[in-house]
Design a protein around this motif. Structure first.
Motif, PDB file in Angstrom:
ATOM      1  N   LEU A 248      21.367  19.295 -17.736  1.00 13.28           N
ATOM      2  CA  LEU A 248      20.740  17.799 -18.651  1.00 13.28           C
ATOM      3  C   LEU A 248      18.972  17.762 -18.853  1.00 13.28           C
ATOM      4  O   LEU A 248      19.016  18.148 -20.894  1.00 13.28           O
ATOM      5  CB  LEU A 248      20.859  16.583 -17.941  1.00 13.28           C
ATOM      6  CG  LEU A 248      20.372  15.007 -18.451  1.00 13.28           C
ATOM      7  CD1 LEU A 248      21.605  15.300 -19.182  1.00 13.28           C
ATOM      8  CD2 LEU A 248      19.662  14.370 -17.214  1.00 13.28           C
ATOM      9  N   GLY A 249      18.315  18.635 -18.103  1.00 18.03           N
ATOM     10  CA  GLY A 249      16.790  19.392 -18.903  1.00 18.03           C
ATOM     11  C   GLY A 249      16.900  19.844 -20.341  1.00 18.03           C
ATOM     12  O   GLY A 249      16.538  19.707 -20.791  1.00 18.03           O
ATOM     13  N   ILE A 250      18.041  20.692 -19.506  1.00 19.57           N
ATOM     14  CA  ILE A 250      17.923  22.254 -21.002  1.00 19.57           C
ATOM     15  C   ILE A 250      18.551  21.911 -21.795  1.00 19.57           C
ATOM     16  O   ILE A 250      18.450  21.771 -22.884  1.00 19.57           O
ATOM     17  CB  ILE A 250      18.403  23.392 -20.303  1.00 19.57           C
ATOM     18  CG1 ILE A 250      17.852  23.859 -19.151  1.00 19.57           C
ATOM     19  CG2 ILE A 250      18.462  24.700 -21.446  1.00 19.57           C
ATOM     20  CD1 ILE A 250      18.727  25.088 -18.071  1.00 19.57           C
ATOM     21  N   ILE A 251      19.766  20.968 -21.652  1.00 20.06           N
ATOM     22  CA  ILE A 251      20.296  20.609 -23.167  1.00 20.06           C
ATOM     23  C   ILE A 251      19.629  19.488 -23.549  1.00 20.06           C
ATOM     24  O   ILE A 251      18.815  19.269 -24.826  1.00 20.06           O
ATOM     25  CB  ILE A 251      21.732  19.629 -23.194  1.00 20.06           C
ATOM     26  CG1 ILE A 251      23.031  20.370 -22.538  1.00 20.06           C
ATOM     27  CG2 ILE A 251      22.411  19.241 -24.420  1.00 20.06           C
ATOM     28  CD1 ILE A 251      23.716  20.276 -21.706  1.00 20.06           C
ATOM     29  N   ASP A 252      18.761  18.583 -22.926  1.00 14.64           N
ATOM     30  CA  ASP A 252      17.710  17.789 -23.948  1.00 14.64           C
ATOM     31  C   ASP A 252      17.061  18.740 -24.072  1.00 14.64           C
ATOM     32  O   ASP A 252      16.092  18.483 -25.682  1.00 14.64           O
ATOM     33  CB  ASP A 252      17.276  16.853 -22.760  1.00 14.64           C
ATOM     34  CG  ASP A 252      16.211  15.907 -23.625  1.00 14.64           C
ATOM     35  OD1 ASP A 252      16.900  15.012 -23.909  1.00 14.64           O
ATOM     36  OD2 ASP A 252      15.274  15.360 -23.094  1.00 14.64           O
ATOM     37  N   THR A 253      16.319  19.321 -23.145  1.00 16.71           N
ATOM     38  CA  THR A 253      14.939  20.148 -24.028  1.00 16.71           C
ATOM     39  C   THR A 253      15.359  21.134 -25.362  1.00 16.71           C
ATOM     40  O   THR A 253      14.814  20.765 -26.154  1.00 16.71           O
ATOM     41  CB  THR A 253      14.331  21.191 -23.280  1.00 16.71           C
ATOM     42  OG1 THR A 253      14.310  20.302 -22.101  1.00 16.71           O
ATOM     43  CG2 THR A 253      13.079  21.907 -23.898  1.00 16.71           C
ATOM     44  N   LEU A 254      16.096  21.477 -25.790  1.00 19.11           N
ATOM     45  CA  LEU A 254      17.004  23.118 -26.482  1.00 19.11           C
ATOM     46  C   LEU A 254      17.288  21.111 -27.519  1.00 19.11           C
ATOM     47  O   LEU A 254      16.794  21.900 -28.748  1.00 19.11           O
ATOM     48  CB  LEU A 254      17.845  23.064 -26.320  1.00 19.11           C
ATOM     49  CG  LEU A 254      18.506  24.315 -25.589  1.00 19.11           C
ATOM     50  CD1 LEU A 254      19.857  24.753 -25.148  1.00 19.11           C
ATOM     51  CD2 LEU A 254      17.688  25.471 -26.914  1.00 19.11           C
ATOM     52  N   GLY A 255      17.560  19.837 -27.557  1.00 17.91           N
ATOM     53  CA  GLY A 255      17.758  18.977 -28.486  1.00 17.91           C
ATOM     54  C   GLY A 255      16.795  18.642 -29.296  1.00 17.91           C
ATOM     55  O   GLY A 255      16.649  18.635 -30.174  1.00 17.91           O
ATOM     56  N   LYS A 256      16.021  18.486 -28.072  1.00 13.90           N
ATOM     57  CA  LYS A 256      13.863  18.468 -28.720  1.00 13.90           C
ATOM     58  C   LYS A 256      13.615  19.537 -29.500  1.00 13.90           C
ATOM     59  O   LYS A 256      13.084  19.152 -30.770  1.00 13.90           O
ATOM     60  CB  LYS A 256      13.133  18.120 -27.452  1.00 13.90           C
ATOM     61  CG  LYS A 256      13.856  16.040 -27.291  1.00 13.90           C
ATOM     62  CD  LYS A 256      12.468  16.227 -26.340  1.00 13.90           C
ATOM     63  CE  LYS A 256      13.138  14.496 -25.662  1.00 13.90           C
ATOM     64  NZ  LYS A 256      12.946  14.996 -23.983  1.00 13.90           N
ATOM     65  N   TYR A 257      14.259  20.923 -29.338  1.00 15.88           N
ATOM     66  CA  TYR A 257      13.661  21.659 -30.281  1.00 15.88           C
ATOM     67  C   TYR A 257      14.703  21.499 -31.574  1.00 15.88           C
ATOM     68  O   TYR A 257      13.429  21.915 -33.000  1.00 15.88           O
ATOM     69  CB  TYR A 257      13.219  23.235 -29.479  1.00 15.88           C
ATOM     70  CG  TYR A 257      12.528  22.994 -28.316  1.00 15.88           C
ATOM     71  CD1 TYR A 257      11.402  23.357 -28.969  1.00 15.88           C
ATOM     72  CD2 TYR A 257      12.478  23.496 -27.177  1.00 15.88           C
ATOM     73  CE1 TYR A 257       9.995  23.842 -28.367  1.00 15.88           C
ATOM     74  CE2 TYR A 257      11.473  23.761 -26.349  1.00 15.88           C
ATOM     75  CZ  TYR A 257      10.228  24.001 -27.126  1.00 15.88           C
ATOM     76  OH  TYR A 257       9.159  23.861 -26.110  1.00 15.88           O
ATOM     77  N   PHE A 258      15.767  21.569 -31.620  1.00 10.68           N
ATOM     78  CA  PHE A 258      16.363  22.045 -32.332  1.00 10.68           C
ATOM     79  C   PHE A 258      16.151  20.546 -33.277  1.00 10.68           C
ATOM     80  O   PHE A 258      16.868  20.295 -34.845  1.00 10.68           O
ATOM     81  CB  PHE A 258      17.585  22.656 -32.163  1.00 10.68           C
ATOM     82  CG  PHE A 258      17.222  24.330 -31.746  1.00 10.68           C
ATOM     83  CD1 PHE A 258      16.654  25.221 -32.277  1.00 10.68           C
ATOM     84  CD2 PHE A 258      17.720  24.780 -30.311  1.00 10.68           C
ATOM     85  CE1 PHE A 258      16.468  26.624 -32.770  1.00 10.68           C
ATOM     86  CE2 PHE A 258      17.040  25.791 -29.764  1.00 10.68           C
ATOM     87  CZ  PHE A 258      16.381  27.401 -30.783  1.00 10.68           C
ATOM     88  N   VAL A 259      17.352  19.684 -32.583  1.00 13.47           N
ATOM     89  CA  VAL A 259      17.789  18.713 -33.401  1.00 13.47           C
ATOM     90  C   VAL A 259      17.373  17.429 -33.254  1.00 13.47           C
ATOM     91  O   VAL A 259      17.455  16.941 -32.661  1.00 13.47           O
ATOM     92  CB  VAL A 259      18.803  18.313 -33.216  1.00 13.47           C
ATOM     93  CG1 VAL A 259      19.659  19.120 -34.477  1.00 13.47           C
ATOM     94  CG2 VAL A 259      19.688  18.961 -32.065  1.00 13.47           C
ATOM     95  N   PRO A 260      15.424  17.528 -33.421  1.00 13.37           N
ATOM     96  CA  PRO A 260      15.197  16.240 -32.990  1.00 13.37           C
ATOM     97  C   PRO A 260      14.988  14.729 -33.358  1.00 13.37           C
ATOM     98  O   PRO A 260      14.856  13.619 -31.989  1.00 13.37           O
ATOM     99  CB  PRO A 260      13.138  16.536 -33.128  1.00 13.37           C
ATOM    100  CG  PRO A 260      13.269  17.329 -34.386  1.00 13.37           C
ATOM    101  CD  PRO A 260      14.379  17.662 -33.634  1.00 13.37           C
TER     102      PRO A 260
END
Lengths: 289, 325
Positions: A248-260
């Motif tokens: 959850l932590g990694i997916i959420d962070t990735l999401g915030k970087y790439f598709v905010p």
């Protein structure tokens, strides 16, 4: 590129550690005693507010965090003995309602005592600075979260895997009736574990205040995240919670970087699909099979 | 259900509507409060069908309410300012959404279902937050201008039209819900709540019945949302929040489930208490409402409407004890 990937990973892991610390107690409540506990976030909130108050009064940060965890544990003990016990035999609806009631009371109490605005925990100066980790500067605070989270996860793993207490707890999660039959005092075990879970939630609420900021709406706002960790990991599954929290932590962070713009609902969409695919979570405990 | 002599029963049935009519004349300065209460009665009644009668454990009803509110508001702005058309569009959309999501998740139950409803409403809420161009994001949807109802009754700042409009819609839905819960369909849904396996064994198409009641419930909640958007001419992002689901559940449980009238008692009590305790201190209402919820769940299984029977039981026990001596 590698340095960027590592940064995302560190961001994700530090966020995941907080989610794990807070959620690990919830997986016990929901897995062992089958209580749908929507009030778990309230214990994290209370731990955070107590630590925030103590640090604002100039208290030592670490003592304040311990104080927050102790306060959450104490309230957890009182709540378990007075409010939660009658709930074990009731249906899921009563459990949802009553724990929502606790959330309301906690939110009202916190607003009344500490005010309606975000409430900061004062971190020591050396945690607020970035430090050099070889390839770039990185916030010390997040490294601190990872260190604390990893230490506690390791201790939990050792205790659960290696001690008699852990064996009893796993037995009770897998099959409470059989555990009772072989002489394990499941109720006592649960009370103790509930209190430890609340203490960990309080600890997580306190040290995680830099990411999940403290405000009266905290208990309601983040409970969905904590529930996601527990349900996705599989109720009562410690390893599952850890994996789910990290993911959850990694997916959420990735999401915030790439598709905010889409990050938040992509996360819930992922949870939605995953729960339809595996209704019992990623790593359900054996009894669930 | 209200038991007892027929005259009393008729009186009981007429009471809420009599109160609504009297309120219109004695409290013309507080009609918006009355409108709000009626909207939430309708919303709580929709939850009673799903959660009370069918036993569907959901925290996602804010999704239908919010969807109805946004749909009514957007329809009014972009398609037609006619309130009736906008209302119908909102109801249709909420029903459609209820049918689609229900079809996807109603085979699950318990905590998994609860989480799925939370995931759906969280997705909606995040979408409404991001799609600023459409919904106004966290500023809310503004600029809703309505034509008069039937070209005659204009919406004005005193809220007379909105009040009567809400009352009529509520009455219509109430008759509909009453008809449903007393039909064979309603009885079978009640049976599914009590024992789905047995209902399946006697040949009830459990999944279809649940889908039907869930869709009806969604349509009602959407209607309440449309009323809310029309009466306040504003839709805030909070309509899709977890707190909205929480409040409607509180309102229903306070009054009591599986009575339809529980929604009337519960929603009214909730808003009166909220209004009164918020005057004492802005944080106090959450404290009071939370406390009321805890006490209701622990002591009064049937909500406030159970106070009477609970008192009777207590009196009987006391009498029996005295005669025993």
């Amino acid at each position: 590129m590698l340095s960027f990937a590592l940064t995302v990973l560190l961001d994700g892991i530090s966020y995941g550690m907080i989610l794990f610390l807070i959620s690990v107690g919830l997986t016990v409540t929901m897995g062992l005693m089958r209580v749908v506990n929507l009030a778990h976030g309230a214990f994290a909130m209370i731990g955070g507010y107590v630590a925030g108050y103590l640090t604002q009064q100039g208290g030592n940060f670490y003592l304040a965090v311990i104080g927050g965890a102790a306060a959450a544990a104490m309230l957890g003990a009182i709540a378990e003995m007075t409010i939660y016990r009658p709930l074990y035999r009731r249906g899921e609806l009563s459990q949802v309602l009553l724990t929502v009631g606790i959330v309301f009371v906690a939110t009202g109490a916190v607003t009344g005592i500490f005010g309606a605005f975000p409430y900061p925990v004062v971190f020591p100066a050396y945690l607020t600075r970035p430090i050099d980790i070889g390839f770039r500067e990185y916030p010390a605070y997040r490294l601190f979260l990872i260190a604390v989270g990893a230490t506690i996860a390791a201790v939990l793993w050792l205790v659960l895997d290696g001690s008699t207490y852990g064996a009893r707890l796993r037995a009770a999660v897998d099959n409470p009736a059989m555990a009772r039959a072989v002489g394990i005092d499941v109720n006592l075990l649960f009370t103790g574990t509930f209190i430890i879970g609340c203490a960990l939630a309080g600890l997580g609420g306190a040290i995680g205040a830099g990411i999940l900021s403290l405000e009266p709406a905290y208990a309601l706002k983040y409970i969905v995240l904590f529930l996601v960790v527990v349900i996705v990991g599989g109720e009562g599954s410690f390893g599952g919670s850890f994996v789910a929290a990290m993911a959850l932590g990694i997916i959420d962070t990735l999401g915030k970087y790439f598709v905010p713009e889409a990050a938040a609902y992509l996360l819930y969409a992922a949870v939605f699909v995953l729960l339809l695919w595996r209704p019992r979570g990623l790593l359900p405990p054996k009894s669930a099979a | 259900m209200i038991r007892g002599r027929p005259v009393l029963t008729a009186f009981g049935h007429a009471l809420p509507w009599a109160i609504a009519i009297v309120y219109f004349y004695v409290a013309p300065y507080a009609l918006s409060f009355g409108t709000q209460v009626m909207i939430w009665i309708l919303f709580a009644m929709s939850l009673d069908l799903a959660l009370g009668y069918a036993g569907i454990l959901t925290l996602g009803h804010a999704g239908f309410f919010g969807l109805g509110a946004y749909a009514a508001g957007l329809f009014t702005i972009h398609v037609s300012p006619d309130p009736i058309l906008g209302h119908l569009a909102a109801v249709a959309l909420a029903a459609l959404f209820g049918a689609i999501t229900g079809a996807m998740i109603l085979h699950t139950s318990g905590v998994t279902f609860l989480m799925l409803t939370l995931a759906i409403v969280s997705m909606l809420s995040e979408y409404a937050n991001q799609a600023r161009g459409l919904t106004g994001g966290d500023d809310g949807l503004q600029g809703i201008r309505l034509d008069p109802i039937f070209g005659v009754f204009e919406f004005n700042i005193f809220g007379k039209t909105a009040y009567v409009y809400a009352a009529v819609v509520l009455f219509g839905w109430f008759l509909f819900a009453w008809r449903i819960v007393h039909s064979t369909f309603g009885r079978s849904v009640d049976g599914i709540r009590q024992n789905p396996r047995r209902m399946r064994a006697i040949g009830t198409p459990v999944w279809w019945r649940l889908l039907a009641i869930y869709t009806i419930s969604a349509a009602m909640a959407g209607s309440a949302g449309a009323l809310s958007a029309h009466s306040t001419r504003f839709v805030g992002l909070s309509v899709l929040g977890l707190l909205t689901s929480g409040i409607v559940t509180v309102a229903l449980i306070l009054g009591g489930t599986r009575r339809l009238y529980g929604a009337f008692v519960g929603a009214t009590t909730y808003f009166v208490v909220q209004d009164w305790s918020a005057k004492i201190s802005p944080f106090f209402w959450e404290f009071v409402v939370g406390g009321m919820l805890i006490v209701t769940v622990l002591l009064l299984d049937g909500g406030l409407l159970d106070l009477g029977p609970a008192a009777v039981r207590l009196r009987d026990r006391w009498r029996a004890g005295r005669e025993g001596k």
